[in-house]
Design a protein around this motif. Structure first.
Motif, mmCIF file in Angstrom:
data_model
loop_
_atom_site.group_PDB
_atom_site.id
_atom_site.type_symbol
_atom_site.label_atom_id
_atom_site.label_comp_id
_atom_site.label_asym_id
_atom_site.label_seq_id
_atom_site.Cartn_x
_atom_site.Cartn_y
_atom_site.Cartn_z
ATOM 1 N N THR A 17 53.158 30.599 39.991
ATOM 2 C CA THR A 17 53.983 31.767 40.325
ATOM 3 C C THR A 17 55.450 31.536 39.943
ATOM 4 O O THR A 17 56.273 32.434 40.120
ATOM 5 C CB THR A 17 53.870 32.120 41.829
ATOM 6 O OG1 THR A 17 53.873 30.916 42.595
ATOM 7 C CG2 THR A 17 52.612 32.902 42.116
ATOM 8 N N SER A 18 55.756 30.358 39.382
ATOM 9 C CA SER A 18 57.151 30.070 39.023
ATOM 10 C C SER A 18 57.776 31.044 38.005
ATOM 11 O O SER A 18 58.993 31.259 38.062
ATOM 12 C CB SER A 18 57.281 28.625 38.545
ATOM 13 O OG SER A 18 56.900 27.744 39.579
ATOM 14 N N PRO A 19 56.990 31.644 37.061
ATOM 15 C CA PRO A 19 57.648 32.610 36.163
ATOM 16 C C PRO A 19 58.326 33.758 36.919
ATOM 17 O O PRO A 19 59.278 34.353 36.385
ATOM 18 C CB PRO A 19 56.517 33.126 35.267
ATOM 19 C CG PRO A 19 55.243 32.706 35.919
ATOM 20 C CD PRO A 19 55.571 31.461 36.661
ATOM 21 N N SER B 44 37.860 21.780 45.899
ATOM 22 C CA SER B 44 39.275 22.119 46.141
ATOM 23 C C SER B 44 39.974 22.668 44.897
ATOM 24 O O SER B 44 41.180 22.878 44.911
ATOM 25 C CB SER B 44 40.023 20.888 46.668
ATOM 26 O OG SER B 44 39.875 19.811 45.768
ATOM 27 N N HIS B 45 39.225 22.926 43.803
ATOM 28 C CA HIS B 45 39.825 23.496 42.599
ATOM 29 C C HIS B 45 39.033 24.706 42.125
ATOM 30 O O HIS B 45 37.810 24.668 42.080
ATOM 31 C CB HIS B 45 39.847 22.482 41.450
ATOM 32 C CG HIS B 45 40.815 21.365 41.689
ATOM 33 N ND1 HIS B 45 40.491 20.255 42.413
ATOM 34 C CD2 HIS B 45 42.099 21.226 41.303
ATOM 35 C CE1 HIS B 45 41.545 19.449 42.464
ATOM 36 N NE2 HIS B 45 42.545 20.019 41.815
ATOM 37 N N SER B 46 39.775 25.739 41.743
ATOM 38 C CA SER B 46 39.140 26.921 41.181
ATOM 39 C C SER B 46 39.971 27.365 39.976
ATOM 40 O O SER B 46 41.187 27.163 39.963
ATOM 41 C CB SER B 46 39.110 28.017 42.252
ATOM 42 O OG SER B 46 38.868 29.265 41.662
ATOM 43 N N PRO B 47 39.356 27.934 38.943
ATOM 44 C CA PRO B 47 40.150 28.371 37.777
ATOM 45 C C PRO B 47 41.047 29.573 38.102
ATOM 46 O O PRO B 47 42.012 29.842 37.387
ATOM 47 C CB PRO B 47 39.104 28.740 36.732
ATOM 48 C CG PRO B 47 37.821 28.875 37.470
ATOM 49 C CD PRO B 47 37.911 28.104 38.739
ATOM 50 N N CYS C 16 58.019 21.086 45.192
ATOM 51 C CA CYS C 16 59.291 21.706 45.555
ATOM 52 C C CYS C 16 60.451 20.912 44.966
ATOM 53 O O CYS C 16 60.245 19.845 44.360
ATOM 54 C CB CYS C 16 59.428 21.796 47.063
ATOM 55 S SG CYS C 16 59.411 20.188 47.880
ATOM 56 N N GLY C 17 61.646 21.400 45.125
ATOM 57 C CA GLY C 17 62.812 20.668 44.645
ATOM 58 C C GLY C 17 64.015 21.578 44.522
ATOM 59 O O GLY C 17 63.950 22.775 44.847
ATOM 60 N N MET C 18 65.119 20.978 44.048
ATOM 61 C CA MET C 18 66.333 21.754 43.806
ATOM 62 C C MET C 18 66.230 22.349 42.404
ATOM 63 O O MET C 18 65.838 21.646 41.454
ATOM 64 C CB MET C 18 67.578 20.848 43.887
ATOM 65 C CG MET C 18 67.760 20.170 45.241
ATOM 66 S SD MET C 18 67.804 21.328 46.619
ATOM 67 C CE MET C 18 69.378 22.133 46.348
ATOM 68 N N PHE D 142 53.248 26.662 46.505
ATOM 69 C CA PHE D 142 52.074 25.971 47.069
ATOM 70 C C PHE D 142 50.826 26.829 46.929
ATOM 71 O O PHE D 142 50.897 28.029 46.685
ATOM 72 C CB PHE D 142 52.317 25.593 48.539
ATOM 73 C CG PHE D 142 52.842 26.728 49.368
ATOM 74 C CD1 PHE D 142 54.200 26.871 49.557
ATOM 75 C CD2 PHE D 142 51.973 27.645 49.935
ATOM 76 C CE1 PHE D 142 54.693 27.927 50.310
ATOM 77 C CE2 PHE D 142 52.471 28.700 50.686
ATOM 78 C CZ PHE D 142 53.839 28.840 50.869
ATOM 79 N N GLY D 143 49.683 26.171 47.080
ATOM 80 C CA GLY D 143 48.407 26.864 46.949
ATOM 81 C C GLY D 143 48.047 27.599 48.232
ATOM 82 O O GLY D 143 47.979 26.996 49.301
ATOM 83 N N LEU D 144 47.843 28.921 48.087
ATOM 84 C CA LEU D 144 47.505 29.724 49.269
ATOM 85 C C LEU D 144 46.072 29.488 49.731
ATOM 86 O O LEU D 144 45.781 29.565 50.926
ATOM 87 C CB LEU D 144 47.674 31.211 48.968
ATOM 88 C CG LEU D 144 49.085 31.772 48.979
ATOM 89 C CD1 LEU D 144 49.049 33.252 48.670
ATOM 90 C CD2 LEU D 144 49.730 31.535 50.339
HETATM 91 C C1 FA5 Z 1 53.117 24.060 40.556
HETATM 92 O O1 FA5 Z 1 52.334 24.937 40.168
HETATM 93 C C2 FA5 Z 1 54.577 24.308 40.609
HETATM 94 N N1 FA5 Z 1 54.907 25.550 39.996
HETATM 95 C C3 FA5 Z 1 55.040 24.266 42.078
HETATM 96 C C4 FA5 Z 1 56.516 24.243 42.232
HETATM 97 C C5 FA5 Z 1 57.217 25.414 42.444
HETATM 98 C C6 FA5 Z 1 57.231 23.026 42.186
HETATM 99 C C7 FA5 Z 1 58.592 25.404 42.602
HETATM 100 C C8 FA5 Z 1 58.594 23.013 42.316
HETATM 101 C C9 FA5 Z 1 59.274 24.196 42.547
HETATM 102 P P1 FA5 Z 1 51.213 22.307 41.058
HETATM 103 O O2 FA5 Z 1 50.635 22.340 39.687
HETATM 104 O O3 FA5 Z 1 51.255 21.013 41.748
HETATM 105 O O4 FA5 Z 1 52.715 22.857 41.063
HETATM 106 O O5 FA5 Z 1 50.409 23.348 41.966
HETATM 107 C C10 FA5 Z 1 50.846 23.659 43.257
HETATM 108 C C11 FA5 Z 1 49.688 23.769 44.223
HETATM 109 O O6 FA5 Z 1 48.732 24.709 43.758
HETATM 110 C C12 FA5 Z 1 48.887 22.487 44.402
HETATM 111 O O7 FA5 Z 1 49.484 21.607 45.280
HETATM 112 C C13 FA5 Z 1 47.600 23.022 44.984
HETATM 113 O O8 FA5 Z 1 47.747 23.314 46.372
HETATM 114 C C14 FA5 Z 1 47.461 24.325 44.252
HETATM 115 N N2 FA5 Z 1 46.510 24.213 43.121
HETATM 116 C C15 FA5 Z 1 46.735 23.679 41.898
HETATM 117 N N3 FA5 Z 1 45.655 23.760 41.117
HETATM 118 C C16 FA5 Z 1 44.687 24.375 41.868
HETATM 119 C C17 FA5 Z 1 43.339 24.768 41.629
HETATM 120 N N4 FA5 Z 1 42.739 24.620 40.450
HETATM 121 N N5 FA5 Z 1 42.676 25.379 42.643
HETATM 122 C C18 FA5 Z 1 43.277 25.592 43.824
HETATM 123 N N6 FA5 Z 1 44.526 25.256 44.117
HETATM 124 C C19 FA5 Z 1 45.250 24.633 43.150
#
Ligand code: FA5
Length: 336
Positions: free
Chosen positions: A164-166, A196-199, A278-280, A303-305
């Protein structure tokens, strides 16, 4: 003729047969009509008496036919009413009650927590330009960190958004600080499916850009929303990490809310769960999005909902969230 007709009338029990009888007596070719036609051959003296008699018979038969028609109609109505009667005391079929999906529930709860803290909600497209998904997030083409997210490309410059960063980039390029937004939504990665992973999954992004924002603000907001969501006992922990769009970056863990101790199936006994990054906000990202990094600083997290929802509701397999199985979904239908 009169006797016979009245006799026939008695045996009739439906309106079609009655109509046939009517035609055979008083119709154009009916027996009585034939009598009338035959009057021409009578002598003038005989005619009045004969005419009178035929008219009497006709009147009597017509009255009898009409009465029979009325009584048949009444009987038919009676029968239909009996057949079509509704028993209003039979209990109705209970309509199936729908429920909100656990991810929708968690998303609504989070949006309500963040809006109560003064954030607004921003939205962006799921089919996204590479420019917003990667480039403005400090991930130029061929940057090795792009491999962190397995991307589904639509064309060379269009992707299914991998995070969702875009939406951060879309907000920063169109609004001036102060910025306090959250952006929930669906994201896509060509990840292998497992528990714990989904596309296809859901993330929620949070972005703050203002004067004098520090890492302490980030930790404070994280703590506040996690405690509101899971209760005051829940702890958060930041671990150093790397994302091209934040500097410094951290991984956000929360203490396991479903902890079953050593053999806990959720946190594998570690007591902590990884929730997101997360971060600055990297000053280069601010700069690329047209915000003065000398004047403003910001933090972001995502974060992942699905995982958050699963922890809240004790769901141990992310696949359940996407299968649409009513036996699973109906557990979230609320009474009332
Ligand atoms: C990110 O996607 C970064 N955009 C997060 C971020 C935002 C960092 C702003 C800094 C500042 P990451 O690739 O780690 O980070 O994914 C974030 C979270 O998405 C993971 O910790 C996990 O909870 C969830 N996630 C990632 N891949 C999957 C997947 N395939 N299925 C379900 N949840 C996932």
């Amino acid at each position: 003729l009169r006797q016979k007709a009245l006799e026939d009338l008695k045996g009739i029990s439906d309106s079609a047969a009655l109509e046939n009888l009517r035609v055979s007596i008083v119709g154009k070719k009916g027996e009585l009509t034939q009598f009338l036609r035959g009057m021409g051959s009578l002598s003038p003296e005989e005619r009045p008496a004969m005419g009178q008699m035929i008219n009497d018979v006709r009147k009597a038969l017509e009255t009898a036919l009409d009465e029979k028609a009325k009584s048949l109609k009444a009987a038919e109505l009676e029968r239909r009413l009996a057949e079509e009667a509704l028993d209003v005391t039979v209990p109705g079929a209970k309509p199936e009650r729908g429920g909100l999906h656990p991810v929708t529930l968690i998303q609504r709860e989070l949006v309500s927590i963040f809006t109560s803290m003064g954030f607004s909600v921003a939205d962006g497209p799921e089919v996204e330009l590479d420019h917003f998904n990667f480039e403005l997030m400090n991930l130029p083409k061929n940057h090795p960190a792009r491999d962190m997210q397995d991307t589904l490309y639509v064309s060379e410059n269009v992707v299914l958004r991998t995070h969702t960063s875009p939406v951060q980039a879309r907000v920063m390029t169109t609004k001036k600080p102060p910025i306090y937004v959250v952006c929930p939504g669906r994201v896509y990665r060509s990840d292998e499916v497992d528990a714990s992973h989904s596309p296809v999954f859901h993330q929620m992004e949070c972005l703050v850009v203002d004067e004098g924002i520090t890492m302490g603000d980030l930790k404070g907001v994280l703590d506040t929303f996690i405690k509101k969501l899971y209760g005051g006992e829940t702890k958060t922990r930041l671990r150093p990490s790397f994302f091209p769009f934040t500097e410094p970056s951290a991984e956000l863990d929360i203490s396991c809310t479903l902890c079953g101790g050593e053999g806990c199936r959720v946190c594998k006994g570690t007591g902590w769960l990884e929730l997101g990054g997360c971060g600055m906000v990297n000053p280069d990202v601010l700069d690329m999005c047209g915000i003065d990094p000398e004047k403003y600083t910001g933090f972001a997290f995502g974060f992942g909902l699905d995982r958050l929802a699963n922890m809240k509701y004790g769901i141990d397999d992310i696949r359940l969230n996407f299968e649409g199985d009513l036996r699973f979904l109906e557990q979230f239908a609320r009474e009332g």
